[in-house]
Design a protein around this motif. Structure first.
Motif, PDB file in Angstrom:
ATOM      1  N   MET A  13      51.580  37.034  41.793  1.00  0.00           N
ATOM      2  CA  MET A  13      52.611  37.947  42.193  1.00  0.00           C
ATOM      3  C   MET A  13      52.332  38.737  43.693  1.00  0.00           C
ATOM      4  O   MET A  13      53.045  39.102  44.332  1.00  0.00           O
ATOM      5  CB  MET A  13      52.754  39.083  41.186  1.00  0.00           C
ATOM      6  N   VAL A  14      50.866  38.777  43.768  1.00  0.00           N
ATOM      7  CA  VAL A  14      50.524  39.451  45.138  1.00  0.00           C
ATOM      8  C   VAL A  14      49.836  38.465  45.999  1.00  0.00           C
ATOM      9  O   VAL A  14      50.056  38.546  47.448  1.00  0.00           O
ATOM     10  CB  VAL A  14      49.343  40.661  44.665  1.00  0.00           C
ATOM     11  N   GLY A  15      49.013  37.467  45.596  1.00  0.00           N
ATOM     12  CA  GLY A  15      48.650  36.489  46.437  1.00  0.00           C
ATOM     13  C   GLY A  15      47.937  35.390  45.749  1.00  0.00           C
ATOM     14  O   GLY A  15      47.625  35.338  44.423  1.00  0.00           O
ATOM     15  N   THR A  16      47.801  34.360  46.397  1.00  0.00           N
ATOM     16  CA  THR A  16      46.985  33.025  45.928  1.00  0.00           C
ATOM     17  C   THR A  16      46.036  32.737  46.959  1.00  0.00           C
ATOM     18  O   THR A  16      46.111  32.934  48.142  1.00  0.00           O
ATOM     19  CB  THR A  16      48.251  31.870  45.898  1.00  0.00           C
ATOM     20  N   ILE A  17      44.780  32.243  46.325  1.00  0.00           N
ATOM     21  CA  ILE A  17      43.680  31.517  47.044  1.00  0.00           C
ATOM     22  C   ILE A  17      43.336  30.020  46.543  1.00  0.00           C
ATOM     23  O   ILE A  17      43.320  29.937  45.317  1.00  0.00           O
ATOM     24  CB  ILE A  17      42.499  32.556  47.025  1.00  0.00           C
ATOM     25  N   ILE A  18      43.245  29.208  47.550  1.00  0.00           N
ATOM     26  CA  ILE A  18      43.344  27.801  47.124  1.00  0.00           C
ATOM     27  C   ILE A  18      41.918  27.182  47.573  1.00  0.00           C
ATOM     28  O   ILE A  18      41.401  27.543  48.578  1.00  0.00           O
ATOM     29  CB  ILE A  18      44.506  27.087  47.664  1.00  0.00           C
ATOM     30  N   TYR A  19      41.398  26.298  46.688  1.00  0.00           N
ATOM     31  CA  TYR A  19      40.024  25.719  46.950  1.00  0.00           C
ATOM     32  C   TYR A  19      40.410  24.266  46.297  1.00  0.00           C
ATOM     33  O   TYR A  19      40.882  23.990  45.391  1.00  0.00           O
ATOM     34  CB  TYR A  19      38.895  26.141  46.328  1.00  0.00           C
ATOM     35  N   SER A  20      40.221  23.176  47.121  1.00  0.00           N
ATOM     36  CA  SER A  20      40.281  21.924  46.989  1.00  0.00           C
ATOM     37  C   SER A  20      38.800  21.109  46.679  1.00  0.00           C
ATOM     38  O   SER A  20      37.832  21.690  47.601  1.00  0.00           O
ATOM     39  CB  SER A  20      41.039  21.021  47.839  1.00  0.00           C
ATOM     40  N   THR A  21      38.522  20.337  45.854  1.00  0.00           N
ATOM     41  CA  THR A  21      37.048  19.718  45.734  1.00  0.00           C
ATOM     42  C   THR A  21      36.909  18.789  46.660  1.00  0.00           C
ATOM     43  O   THR A  21      35.766  18.235  46.908  1.00  0.00           O
ATOM     44  CB  THR A  21      37.024  19.290  44.392  1.00  0.00           C
ATOM     45  N   ASP A  22      37.926  18.207  47.618  1.00  0.00           N
ATOM     46  CA  ASP A  22      37.749  17.328  48.405  1.00  0.00           C
ATOM     47  C   ASP A  22      37.775  17.712  49.847  1.00  0.00           C
ATOM     48  O   ASP A  22      38.474  18.632  50.324  1.00  0.00           O
ATOM     49  CB  ASP A  22      39.142  16.445  48.216  1.00  0.00           C
ATOM     50  N   PRO A  23      36.930  17.277  50.716  1.00  0.00           N
ATOM     51  CA  PRO A  23      36.603  17.937  51.915  1.00  0.00           C
ATOM     52  C   PRO A  23      37.685  17.792  53.085  1.00  0.00           C
ATOM     53  O   PRO A  23      38.141  18.588  53.823  1.00  0.00           O
ATOM     54  CB  PRO A  23      35.444  17.155  52.696  1.00  0.00           C
ATOM     55  N   GLU A  24      38.521  16.534  52.970  1.00  0.00           N
ATOM     56  CA  GLU A  24      39.458  16.389  53.860  1.00  0.00           C
ATOM     57  C   GLU A  24      40.723  17.078  53.382  1.00  0.00           C
ATOM     58  O   GLU A  24      41.437  17.503  54.073  1.00  0.00           O
ATOM     59  CB  GLU A  24      39.969  14.712  53.719  1.00  0.00           C
ATOM     60  N   THR A  25      40.953  17.262  52.030  1.00  0.00           N
ATOM     61  CA  THR A  25      42.062  18.123  51.653  1.00  0.00           C
ATOM     62  C   THR A  25      41.847  19.533  51.974  1.00  0.00           C
ATOM     63  O   THR A  25      42.739  20.358  52.489  1.00  0.00           O
ATOM     64  CB  THR A  25      42.074  18.077  50.136  1.00  0.00           C
ATOM     65  N   ARG A  26      40.622  19.957  51.767  1.00  0.00           N
ATOM     66  CA  ARG A  26      40.341  21.319  52.277  1.00  0.00           C
ATOM     67  C   ARG A  26      40.647  21.536  53.792  1.00  0.00           C
ATOM     68  O   ARG A  26      41.148  22.884  54.142  1.00  0.00           O
ATOM     69  CB  ARG A  26      38.777  21.736  52.020  1.00  0.00           C
ATOM     70  N   GLU A  27      40.384  20.579  54.562  1.00  0.00           N
ATOM     71  CA  GLU A  27      40.578  20.684  56.088  1.00  0.00           C
ATOM     72  C   GLU A  27      42.049  20.690  56.215  1.00  0.00           C
ATOM     73  O   GLU A  27      42.523  21.475  57.161  1.00  0.00           O
ATOM     74  CB  GLU A  27      40.035  19.563  56.750  1.00  0.00           C
ATOM     75  N   LYS A  28      42.805  19.955  55.585  1.00  0.00           N
ATOM     76  CA  LYS A  28      44.137  20.030  55.700  1.00  0.00           C
ATOM     77  C   LYS A  28      44.648  21.270  55.297  1.00  0.00           C
ATOM     78  O   LYS A  28      45.580  21.855  56.121  1.00  0.00           O
ATOM     79  CB  LYS A  28      45.092  18.915  54.743  1.00  0.00           C
ATOM     80  N   LEU A  29      44.141  21.909  54.063  1.00  0.00           N
ATOM     81  CA  LEU A  29      45.008  23.093  53.741  1.00  0.00           C
ATOM     82  C   LEU A  29      44.510  24.424  54.907  1.00  0.00           C
ATOM     83  O   LEU A  29      45.426  25.108  54.965  1.00  0.00           O
ATOM     84  CB  LEU A  29      44.324  23.678  52.616  1.00  0.00           C
ATOM     85  N   ARG A  30      43.329  24.154  55.226  1.00  0.00           N
ATOM     86  CA  ARG A  30      42.874  25.247  56.411  1.00  0.00           C
ATOM     87  C   ARG A  30      43.583  25.096  57.317  1.00  0.00           C
ATOM     88  O   ARG A  30      43.836  26.041  58.288  1.00  0.00           O
ATOM     89  CB  ARG A  30      41.247  24.815  56.586  1.00  0.00           C
ATOM     90  N   SER A  31      44.043  23.866  57.798  1.00  0.00           N
ATOM     91  CA  SER A  31      44.906  23.930  59.166  1.00  0.00           C
ATOM     92  C   SER A  31      46.409  24.422  58.725  1.00  0.00           C
ATOM     93  O   SER A  31      46.960  25.027  59.835  1.00  0.00           O
ATOM     94  CB  SER A  31      44.931  22.387  59.566  1.00  0.00           C
ATOM     95  N   LEU A  32      46.804  24.537  57.680  1.00  0.00           N
ATOM     96  CA  LEU A  32      48.225  25.087  57.307  1.00  0.00           C
ATOM     97  C   LEU A  32      48.192  26.379  56.658  1.00  0.00           C
ATOM     98  O   LEU A  32      49.351  27.281  57.290  1.00  0.00           O
ATOM     99  CB  LEU A  32      48.543  24.422  56.258  1.00  0.00           C
ATOM    100  N   VAL A  33      46.980  27.064  56.562  1.00  0.00           N
ATOM    101  CA  VAL A  33      46.897  28.518  56.223  1.00  0.00           C
ATOM    102  C   VAL A  33      45.875  29.156  57.357  1.00  0.00           C
ATOM    103  O   VAL A  33      44.771  28.973  57.055  1.00  0.00           O
ATOM    104  CB  VAL A  33      46.255  28.682  54.790  1.00  0.00           C
ATOM    105  N   SER A  34      46.533  30.046  57.853  1.00  0.00           N
ATOM    106  CA  SER A  34      45.397  31.083  58.923  1.00  0.00           C
ATOM    107  C   SER A  34      44.612  31.912  58.116  1.00  0.00           C
ATOM    108  O   SER A  34      44.803  32.196  57.146  1.00  0.00           O
ATOM    109  CB  SER A  34      46.408  31.681  60.026  1.00  0.00           C
ATOM    110  N   PRO A  35      43.574  32.000  58.722  1.00  0.00           N
ATOM    111  CA  PRO A  35      42.603  33.149  57.780  1.00  0.00           C
ATOM    112  C   PRO A  35      43.086  34.360  57.532  1.00  0.00           C
ATOM    113  O   PRO A  35      43.142  34.824  56.364  1.00  0.00           O
ATOM    114  CB  PRO A  35      41.334  33.159  58.941  1.00  0.00           C
ATOM    115  N   GLU A  68      50.108  37.392  50.050  1.00  0.00           N
ATOM    116  CA  GLU A  68      49.029  36.773  51.007  1.00  0.00           C
ATOM    117  C   GLU A  68      48.513  35.464  50.303  1.00  0.00           C
ATOM    118  O   GLU A  68      48.279  35.092  48.941  1.00  0.00           O
ATOM    119  CB  GLU A  68      47.824  38.029  50.644  1.00  0.00           C
ATOM    120  N   LEU A  69      48.253  34.632  51.255  1.00  0.00           N
ATOM    121  CA  LEU A  69      47.897  33.253  50.936  1.00  0.00           C
ATOM    122  C   LEU A  69      46.497  33.096  51.762  1.00  0.00           C
ATOM    123  O   LEU A  69      46.487  33.205  52.935  1.00  0.00           O
ATOM    124  CB  LEU A  69      49.059  32.293  51.608  1.00  0.00           C
TER     125      LEU A  69
END
Length: 646
Positions: A614-636, A463-464
């Protein structure tokens, strides 16, 4: 006409397969010429990449041989599960046949390994390994390969655990003659591991009829696919028993090849004063440390002089604590790479160098005695120390300047001494829920092998998620811990680390500050502080949650859920990653460290952090543009994909 293909890509618990239908329906698709097309498309959808030509040829040539045998045996209605994934790994059985046992009436299953080989012969005196002219390296004997698959399934599928006699395994070498593969039969055959050639087609049909009745197998397939997947045995949880008592891990495919290559080299060394270097490469979670511990345990039990060494204080001290908890002699089996500067040549039979990507140019440091400062390469010292030096490494985990453990470097060092060097590559995935698609996604995300970030397509194995704040990330992990999952938070080295802790402190220094969220780094040093574990035990002690780990405490370990904070040292700008060396607070980087090295090492750092779960990963970026890029790659909702119609 068969019905439209309905494909069970991923089922609860991460079990996946490419195709499931009755033997009769599969036979019809083969006649239509559509089966390989279905499998190719389903493979791309599930794994995020195209199937290799060798895999497609196998579907076109080997599956018809199996299905024709089933039809001739009168087993039209048994269920055929094609490319059935072994739970929690990326390894797949070519086919699993599901049906009813002709005598007991209970569910019955046959794991089938299909080979197009026409001839194969044992590797010298090692029947568990074999040679095929088309392959440069030895591979596992197919009898042992399918037996390993069966044993692994029994260990991880709850349905089979309740009825172990229901499972059988067979390798079908449909192009081979008995003469061409006669040497492979020196390996013991039993219910879970046996072999038939094209010349033995009649005997193969009899075997199939002995395990499967001419009745529908859909219900039995449902039972198998709904079997609860038991969690993977975490490395540290079984380390003590592995080393002291008996083998706890089931090694499969290339893991077993690596193990047998080392044991073969040990036997040669005993017989003829032979010296050989073995290199085992693989990505995170491919099973390198499991191979290392399995080897150490077996050698220890046989009385062979062997040691385990790493360049990681966290990993070595954890192994000493866990594996040697009640037996101090076991603690002495775990050393550091720089422990062998004055070792006698070939004093050891085997030296197992785990995490060998952390090899350094020399072993000397500021504490090294003057007489030991020879400038000799560390890899040469380690090779000299044992008759069989073994190096296990992942080149994408080099995270510090001066680390130089690569396959090429070790091969050069072996050649300089005129030594044979055997390389075994592990291509399986046992971390990240067994998701090779996720490991590739991370490599592409970070551009480590020339790829570019891509949309994450859930494969049901891992789960991502992304978080919009560090508090959201932490709250999510707290909820997972309440469900009895292990979890840790880690981050890039973008905040200074308070290394001095004084007796009058009532709380750990909160160094990692993001807005109004602040948490401490993992404790510095060898002692527990205010209930928090010492640095080497952060990843394995439950009290490690609440502190933020860095790459040096996370590397080499795994936990169920991984929360990763990407700091300002790696940000996305328009169409590319930008590495900002000024944002890194890692004291290992100096003004003399080239920009290109820092770029590579910071990307490798995040590769390590993103592949601990092993089960899942949750990612946060301190940078707004990077968060937006990650959000666009990973569906909710990126966790589970169940039934997909094609």
């Amino acid at each position: 006409m068969p019905p439209p293909a309905r494909v069970f890509f991923v089922l609860p618990g991460g079990i996946s397969l490419l195709f499931r239908e009755s033997a009769a329906s599969v036979a019809t698709r083969i006649l239509e010429g559509s089966l390989a097309l279905h499998l190719t498309e389903n493979f791309r959808h599930q794994h995020g990449r195209n199937a290799g030509q060798a895999e497609i040829r196998s579907w076109e040539r080997s599956l018809p041989a199996l299905v024709n045998a089933l039809m001739e045996a009168g087993l039209d209605n048994i269920e055929v599960l094609i490319e059935y994934s072994l739970p929690l790994t990326s390894k797949r059985a070519d086919a699993v046949l599901a049906g009813v046992h002709p005598t007991t009436g209970e569910p019955s299953y046959v794991v089938v390994e299909l080979k197009q080989w026409s001839a194969a012969y044992p590797e010298e005196d090692e029947p568990l390994l074999c040679r095929i002219d088309a392959y440069p390296q030895p591979v596992l004997n197919p009898i042992e390969q399918v037996r390993g698959y069966c044993e692994y399934l029994l260990s991880f599928n709850g349905a089979l655990e309740r009825m172990p006699k229901s499972l059988a395994g067979v390798a079908f070498l449909h192009n081979a003659t008995e003469f061409g593969v006669a040497g492979l039969r020196s390996v013991k055959e039993d219910q879970r591991g046996r072999m038939y050639t094209g010349e033995q087609r009649g005997a193969f049909l009899d075997f199939l009829r002995s395990r499967l009745a001419a009745k529908p197998g859909a219900e039995a397939a449902d039972v198998l696919l709904s079997g609860k997947v038991r969690p993977s045995k975490q490395l540290m949880a079984v380390a003590a028993a592995e080393i002291r008592d008996r083998e706890q891990f089931v090694l499969i495919a290339e893991q077993r090849v690596a193990y047998e290559q080392v044991m073969s080299a040990v036997r040669k060394a005993k017989r003829s004063n032979h010296k050989q270097v073995v290199v085992v490469t693989g990505g995170p979670g491919s099973g390198k440390s499991v191979v290392a511990l399995s080897l150490l345990g077996e050698l220890y039990r046989r009385g062979v002089t062997a040691l385990h060494a790493t360049g990681s204080a966290s990993f070595t001290k954890t192994m000493r604590k866990v594996a040697g908890a009640r037996k101090p002699a076991v603690q002495q089996l775990f050393k550091y790479f720089n422990s062998f500067m004055d070792a006698e040549p070939n004093d050891l039979d085997v030296l197992i160098c785990d995490e060998a990507h952390r090899l350094r140019k020399t072993s000397a440091n500021r504490y090294t005695k003057a007489e030991l400062r020879t400038g000799r390469p560390q890899v040469a010292e380690l090779i000299d120390a044992a008759r069989v030096p073994v190096f296990l490494l992942d080149q994408h985990q080099v995270v510090r300047p001066g680390e130089m453990g690569t396959k090429e470097e070790i091969k050069r060092a072996a050649a300089a001494q005129g030594l044979e060097c055997t390389v075994v590559e592990l291509d399986g995935q046992f971390r990240c829920g067994g998701s090779d698609a996720y490991e590739k996604w991370v490599v592409d995300l970070l551009g480590l092998e020339g790829g570019t970030p891509s949309q994450w397509e859930p494969d049901g194995k891992l789960e991502l998620r992304t978080a919009e704040s560090p508090q959201e990330l932490e709250d999510f992990l707290v909820a997972r811990r309440k469900e009895d999952y292990s979890a840790r938070m880690s981050a890039g080295y973008c905040w200074k680390w308070t290394t001095k802790v004084t007796p009058d402190m009532t709380a750990l220094p909160v160094d990692v500050v993001i807005g109004d969220w602040a948490r401490p780094w993992n404790v510095f040093g060898e002692r527990s502080v205010l209930g928090a574990p010492p640095s080497p035990l952060w990843a394995t002690d439950p009290a490690g949650f609440g502190q933020v780990g860095c790459v040096y405490t996370a590397q080499g370990f795994e936990y169920d859920w991984s929360g990763v904070i990407i700091g300002p040292d790696l940000v996305w700008r328009t169409d590319r990653w930008i590495v900002d060396r000024t944002a890194s607070k890692d004291p290992i980087f100096t003004k003399a460290t080239p920009d290109s090295d820092i770029d590579r090492l910071i990307r490798n750092t995040y590769k390590v952090l993103l592949t601990r779960g092993m089960v899942g990963t949750i990612i946060y970026s301190t940078d707004p543009e990077t968060r937006e890029k990650l959000r666009s790659l990973v569906s909710p909702a990126s966790g589970v994909m169940a039934l997909v119609g094609v």
